[in-house]
Scaffold this active site. Structure first.
Site, PDB file in Angstrom:
ATOM      1  N   PRO A  51       0.846  -1.203   0.000  1.00 21.67           N
ATOM      2  CA  PRO A  51       0.000   0.000   0.000  1.00 21.67           C
ATOM      3  C   PRO A  51       0.876   1.245   0.000  1.00 21.67           C
ATOM      4  O   PRO A  51       1.777   1.382   0.831  1.00 21.67           O
ATOM      5  CB  PRO A  51      -0.793  -0.125   1.304  1.00 21.67           C
ATOM      6  CG  PRO A  51       0.068  -0.979   2.189  1.00 21.67           C
ATOM      7  CD  PRO A  51       0.790  -1.926   1.286  1.00 21.67           C
ATOM      8  N   MET A  52       0.619   2.161  -0.943  1.00 20.93           N
ATOM      9  CA  MET A  52       1.419   3.385  -1.061  1.00 20.93           C
ATOM     10  C   MET A  52       0.486   4.549  -1.370  1.00 20.93           C
ATOM     11  O   MET A  52      -0.259   4.496  -2.347  1.00 20.93           O
ATOM     12  CB  MET A  52       2.462   3.242  -2.167  1.00 20.93           C
ATOM     13  CG  MET A  52       3.503   2.164  -1.914  1.00 20.93           C
ATOM     14  SD  MET A  52       4.597   1.919  -3.333  1.00 20.93           S
ATOM     15  CE  MET A  52       3.566   0.872  -4.392  1.00 20.93           C
ATOM     16  N   CYS A 134       2.311   3.186   9.018  1.00 21.31           N
ATOM     17  CA  CYS A 134       2.766   4.454   8.438  1.00 21.31           C
ATOM     18  C   CYS A 134       3.547   5.253   9.478  1.00 21.31           C
ATOM     19  O   CYS A 134       3.010   5.593  10.534  1.00 21.31           O
ATOM     20  CB  CYS A 134       1.597   5.278   7.918  1.00 21.31           C
ATOM     21  SG  CYS A 134       2.119   6.852   7.178  1.00 21.31           S
ATOM     22  N   LYS A 173      -1.180  -4.428   8.876  1.00 19.84           N
ATOM     23  CA  LYS A 173       0.203  -4.177   8.451  1.00 19.84           C
ATOM     24  C   LYS A 173       0.879  -3.363   9.542  1.00 19.84           C
ATOM     25  O   LYS A 173       0.408  -2.275   9.893  1.00 19.84           O
ATOM     26  CB  LYS A 173       0.253  -3.436   7.117  1.00 19.84           C
ATOM     27  CG  LYS A 173       1.667  -3.237   6.577  1.00 19.84           C
ATOM     28  CD  LYS A 173       1.646  -2.606   5.201  1.00 19.84           C
ATOM     29  CE  LYS A 173       3.063  -2.524   4.624  1.00 19.84           C
ATOM     30  NZ  LYS A 173       3.945  -1.623   5.398  1.00 19.84           N
ATOM     31  N   ASN A 234       7.833  -7.338   4.763  1.00 14.87           N
ATOM     32  CA  ASN A 234       8.027  -6.062   4.082  1.00 14.87           C
ATOM     33  C   ASN A 234       9.400  -5.522   4.485  1.00 14.87           C
ATOM     34  O   ASN A 234       9.735  -5.513   5.655  1.00 14.87           O
ATOM     35  CB  ASN A 234       6.914  -5.093   4.495  1.00 14.87           C
ATOM     36  CG  ASN A 234       6.911  -3.798   3.699  1.00 14.87           C
ATOM     37  OD1 ASN A 234       6.310  -2.820   4.118  1.00 14.87           O
ATOM     38  ND2 ASN A 234       7.547  -3.763   2.548  1.00 14.87           N
ATOM     39  N   ALA A 258       7.517  -1.934  -2.057  1.00 16.99           N
ATOM     40  CA  ALA A 258       7.015  -0.586  -2.328  1.00 16.99           C
ATOM     41  C   ALA A 258       8.014   0.139  -3.216  1.00 16.99           C
ATOM     42  O   ALA A 258       7.833   0.251  -4.422  1.00 16.99           O
ATOM     43  CB  ALA A 258       6.794   0.166  -1.025  1.00 16.99           C
ATOM     44  N   GLU A 259       9.112   0.594  -2.627  1.00 19.19           N
ATOM     45  CA  GLU A 259      10.097   1.373  -3.372  1.00 19.19           C
ATOM     46  C   GLU A 259      10.666   0.582  -4.545  1.00 19.19           C
ATOM     47  O   GLU A 259      10.860   1.125  -5.639  1.00 19.19           O
ATOM     48  CB  GLU A 259      11.232   1.807  -2.433  1.00 19.19           C
ATOM     49  CG  GLU A 259      12.149   2.860  -3.015  1.00 19.19           C
ATOM     50  CD  GLU A 259      11.475   4.208  -3.196  1.00 19.19           C
ATOM     51  OE1 GLU A 259      11.937   4.976  -4.074  1.00 19.19           O
ATOM     52  OE2 GLU A 259      10.507   4.502  -2.473  1.00 19.19           O
TER      53      GLU A 259
END
Length: 434
Positions: A51-52, A134, A173, A234, A258-259
């Protein structure tokens, strides 16, 4: 307990801590069998798009799925804005046939608001994920994400409310605590609260810089060994070569990136393991052009498109600085103009005869520019959230005022039809009317 030694570059430690006493804590996990049936029913997806915010939108998910991703999360959705701001969900939550398995991620700090927001997307996804990871400033100001680690009873209520109120699974998460025991207790509490799947980031809340601090896979392995539900890892997944090393060492059931995916949306493609199949000097251009074709079919806000363009063309834009400036200054430049810029990048790359850029700025200056761009994006996202919340506050104030006027002496002096018409006009001005 003492701080753990960081694993080697391979993230492998001979003396990794073991979760000796935590299986007993989770002896009673009534949803464990159902969780595995659900996970296997989705095909036991191993390769997940993380999720981003403003980056894991539908068009990008489709691109990643075309190139090997087998599961995906939506961008983080703000639960209150989803529920109360009329235009929020249509912009931030879109899906289509084939966009599965899909988990919709929400941030929240109020259980009932979270549940009602989740129900709005429940028919279109495979699970509802609670963002507990986050670490950004916006999450601290909004009291959600990793900052809920300071209020674990609230976290438990959030998960339990979803678990009891939804007809689809709830997932979580998280980030780890610095201490292993607290991390295991945290994960066990989430499992007992009803989570069907847990994704854990191997960095702490304070470890925000992925390129400077590697995720600790020892913590991930310990959490996996302590739980009875599926677990995703992750952190440190930059190429497909990292995936088997992570899964073998930690025992997790899947990984997310993600990245790494932002820089190479084909990271999970099997060709990345084949000779000559590694990410090449023209791949970013080709993947961006493919992404723009998808955007034609699934309209996407310009800020999201622009973010992907910078990631995919980024290395070469350090050499072609005029094109970098054109993209940076191109507010709503349009898909065709971006295509032409992308073709120009392609032609210039070919003309160089090289497979790598020659930056026209120092590494220090480039790092400063990237840091400033990230800071500005975070500020803009925070401003959008604050403006939307302020608008909701103004709407509520107007509703309160209208309610007081209805109850006030003399309110009956207006004919009913005229009073209704006047009230409807005020609601429309506030964005609440039809």
């Amino acid at each position: 307990m003492a701080a753990l030694a960081q694993p080697s570059d391979e993230n492998v430690s001979e003396n990794a801590p073991q979760p000796t006493a935590y299986r007993q804590l989770n002896d009673s996990v009534p949803q464990a069998e159902a969780a595995w049936q659900w996970f296997r029913g989705m095909g036991s997806p191993k390769y997940w798009v993380a999720p981003m915010v403003d980056q894991s939108e539908l068009a990008f998910r489709i691109l990643c799925r075309r190139h090997g991703a087998t599961g995906a999360y939506t961008p983080m959705l703000h639960s209150r804005l989803s529920l109360e701001a009329r235009d929020y969900l249509p912009e931030h939550f879109t899906t289509c046939e084939g966009d599965r398995p899909l988990l919709a991620q929400f941030c929240a700090n109020d259980p009932e608001t979270l549940l009602q927001a989740a129900k709005m997307v429940e028919p279109y996804v495979d699970g509802i994920d609670l963002n507990l990871g986050c670490p950004q400033r916006i999450a601290k100001r909004g009291r959600y994400g990793a900052y809920l680690m300071d209020d674990l009873p609230l976290v438990e209520r959030l998960v339990r409310t979803l678990s009891q109120g939804l007809n689809i699974p709830v997932t979580v998460k998280i980030r780890r605590f610095p201490d292993l025991e607290r991390t295991l207790e945290y994960a066990g509490m989430l499992e007992r609260a009803g989570a069907y799947l847990l994704a854990i980031h191997g960095r702490t809340r304070d470890q925000k810089r992925a390129k400077e601090i590697r995720a600790d896979w020892d913590f991930v392995r310990a959490v996996k060994q302590s739980l009875q539900i599926p677990v995703l890892a992750n952190g440190n997944i930059q190429t497909l070569h990292d995936v088997p090393r992570c899964m073998e060492y930690t025992g997790v059931d899947g990984v997310m990136s993600a990245e790494g995916l932002l820089e190479d949306p084909a990271l999970f493609s099997a060709r990345r393991l084949q000779p000559g199949g590694e990410f090449g000097h023209l791949d970013g251009v080709q993947l961006l052009l493919e992404y723009l074709d998808i955007v034609e079919l699934h309209p996407t806000p310009w800020r999201m498109i622009k973010g992907h363009a910078f990631k995919l063309l980024g290395p070469w834009l350090t050499e072609f600085t005029d094109l970098r400036e054109a993209l940076r200054e191109g507010h709503e430049m349009g898909l065709e103009a971006l295509r032409q810029l992308t073709y120009e990048v392609h032609d210039r790359i070919v003309a160089t005869g090289r497979t790598h850029p020659v930056p026209q700025m120092s590494a220090r200056k480039l790092a400063a520019l990237e840091a400033e761009a990230a800071r500005q994006a975070a500020i803009e996202e925070q401003q959008r959230e604050e403006e939307a919340l302020q608008h909701l506050k103004q709407q509520q104030q107007l509703l309160d005022t209208l309610g007081a006027e209805v109850q006030a002496p003399g309110a009956g002096d207006l004919p009913t039809a005229a009073a209704d018409e006047q009230q409807q006009e005020q609601l429309q001005l506030a964005g609440l009317g039809p």
